[in-house]
Design an enzyme around this catalytic site. Structure first.
Site, PDB file in Angstrom:
ATOM      1  CG  HIS A  60     -12.460   4.102   3.213  1.00 43.80           C
ATOM      2  ND1 HIS A  60     -13.301   5.121   3.612  1.00 43.80           N
ATOM      3  CD2 HIS A  60     -11.314   4.311   3.421  1.00 43.80           C
ATOM      4  CE1 HIS A  60     -12.551   5.966   4.397  1.00 43.80           C
ATOM      5  NE2 HIS A  60     -11.257   5.254   4.038  1.00 43.80           N
ATOM      6  NE  ARG A 105      -9.433  13.158   3.660  1.00 42.97           N
ATOM      7  CZ  ARG A 105      -9.343  11.681   3.410  1.00 42.97           C
ATOM      8  NH1 ARG A 105     -10.304  11.103   2.838  1.00 42.97           N
ATOM      9  NH2 ARG A 105      -8.093  10.807   4.049  1.00 42.97           N
ATOM     10  CD  GLU A 156      -8.773  -0.765   4.002  1.00 36.96           C
ATOM     11  OE1 GLU A 156      -8.777  -0.143   3.024  1.00 36.96           O
ATOM     12  OE2 GLU A 156      -8.373  -0.096   5.355  1.00 36.96           O
ATOM     13  CG  ASN A 192      -1.778   1.000   1.276  1.00 39.06           C
ATOM     14  OD1 ASN A 192      -1.630   2.037   0.546  1.00 39.06           O
ATOM     15  ND2 ASN A 192      -2.865   1.124   2.330  1.00 39.06           N
ATOM     16  NE  ARG A 243      -5.956   1.741  -0.189  1.00 39.29           N
ATOM     17  CZ  ARG A 243      -6.045   2.758   0.472  1.00 39.29           C
ATOM     18  NH1 ARG A 243      -4.981   3.249   0.920  1.00 39.29           N
ATOM     19  NH2 ARG A 243      -7.253   3.638   0.623  1.00 39.29           N
TER      20      ARG A 243
END
Ligand code: AMP
Length: 400
Positions: A181, A241, A385, A7, A92
């Site tokens: 996600h 965010r 993940e 990742n 990823r």
């Protein structure tokens, strides 16, 4: 079977060497601050409780990956004796655009399509591509598989993913909701389905609450809506965010403050959310501690964070015509009892009833949090993940 999961971010690179069938992690770690001073390599062998943190000069992703491979192959603390023991590498990828609804073997054509999506994720995709190119250079001939954050949400119906902008902004510029996600929403909703005994029909809401946060509505195993959009900025309030705001506010603030595009972008992505409202940190734990000390802005940040989650739960229950289970995952979803309690409080009219005593106890693994008489199941399900990436990589490489 051993799959190396990569990742790669712009200045960090997470890795795991993992058995996709059993989920066993042979080695796990992180290269941090790549290309910046004070970079370091973290390496861990969970089965031996072995941990290493090395201050390493990591000027590029290539050097970082070379050090990772050296650690994995090390004569004393390594976990394999030859690179041949790694069967495949799973990467990823943040943005797959509309081209990729599934994970895919990386060929020259696939690489070209991934590059065409750079403009949809200018911060993430170049780093992901760098990870792939470096592995191809260091481990030539090894199969590489791309697993996209956006893929799981490609099942959304058009009315959910279209923005009400001039239609040519969609056809010419590909502006639409993609969602992110995806591997986490897939993993958690699949796990929830299994817990429910894999019924033919199911309506699941997954709340992935971490530094980045998103909610998805998963009907009969398919994502039918999610809160993030063209980019991971839309939707819930997050660590830094802003989530949903009136788009006109962007132009207003930019004009009034005389900001450049990139300054405005940084304001929305890096200075907003919990950090923007609380003012002292973007971290949920810092916010919760400040609340204990009576910090009013921390209280407001938490209330806003919770309100937004609840609004989406209500919206997605309406969109699916009901809800069978609500799942919490991610650093905040898995660990903050306060956030979970706040998010479902007041939803008793929908049949959502939390067992507050169980919710407040910290238990590992998948935990049922709903009261026995709750019509809707509430679960905490730790996300994984990397396991999704390893499983997809294994499935694709073995099908080849
Ligand atoms: P993630 O991006 O999934 O790693 O999640 C990071 C977020 O999880 C940060 O805001 C952390 O403050 C939050 N977090 C981690 N542990 C806890 C905890 N015990 N209580 C509250 N928040 C936590």
């Amino acid at each position: 079977m051993k799959v190396l999961v990569i990742n790669a971010g712009s200045s960090s690179l997470k890795y795991q060497l993992i058995n996709p069938e059993t989920g066993e992690i042979f080695a796990i770690g992180l290269c941090d601050r790549i290309g910046i001073e004070n970079s370091k390599l973290e390496y861990e062998v969970p089965s031996k409780d072995f941990e290493l943190e090395l201050k390493e000069d990591l000027p590029t992703h290539k050097v970082a990956l070379e050090k990772v491979l050296a650690a994995i192959l090390h004569t004393e603390h390594g976990v394999i004796s030859s690179i041949d023991e790694i069967d495949a590498v799973g990467h990823r990828l943040v943005h797959g655009g509309e081209e990729f609804a599934h994970s895919t073997l990386i060929t020259a054509d696939v690489m070209e399509s991934i590059k065409q999506n750079i403009e949809l994720a200018p911060l993430h995709n170049p780093a992901n591509i760098m990870g792939i190119e470096t592995i191809m250079e260091l481990m030539p001939g090894k199969p590489n598989v791309a697993v996209f954050d956006t893929a799981f949400h490609q099942t959304m119906p058009k009315e959910a993913y279209m923005y009400a902008l001039p239609y040519e902004d969609y056809t010419e510029l590909k502006v639409r909701k993609y969602g992110f996600h995806g591997t986490s929403h897939l993993f958690v909703s699949t796990t929830m389905n299994e817990i429910m005994g894999n019924p033919k029909e199911s309506k699941i809401i997954v709340c992935h609450l971490g530094n980045g946060a998103s909610i998805s509505a998963v009907k009969n195993g398919k994502s039918v809506d999610t809160s993030m959009g063209l980019t991971p900025l839309q939707g819930l309030m997050m660590g830094t965010r802003c989530g949903d705001i009136d788009p006109a506010a962007v132009l207003f603030i930019k004009g009034k403050r005389g900001l450049t595009d990139s300054e405005m972008d940084a304001r929305l992505n890096k200075k907003s959310g919990i950090l923007g409202i609380f003012g002292k940190s973007s971290d949920c734990r810092d916010m919760e501690n400040a609340i204990k000390d009576g910090d009013e802005r921390a209280k407001l940040a938490e209330a806003m964070f919770i309100y937004k989650i609840k609004s989406y739960i209500g919206a997605y229950a309406a969109a699916m015509g009901g809800v069978d289970a609500i799942c919490f995952t991610g650093g905040i979803g898995e660990n903050s009892a306060t956030m979970r309690e706040g998010a479902v409080k007041g939803l008793e009219y929908m049949g959502v009833k939390l067992d507050t005593a169980v919710n407040s106890v910290r238990n590992k693994g998948n935990v049922k949090l709903s009261a026995e008489d709750s019509k809707v199941l509430i679960y905490k399900i730790p996300t994984n993940e990397e396991l999704v990436i390893a499983r997809d990589t294994n499935a694709i490489v073995n099908k080849k």
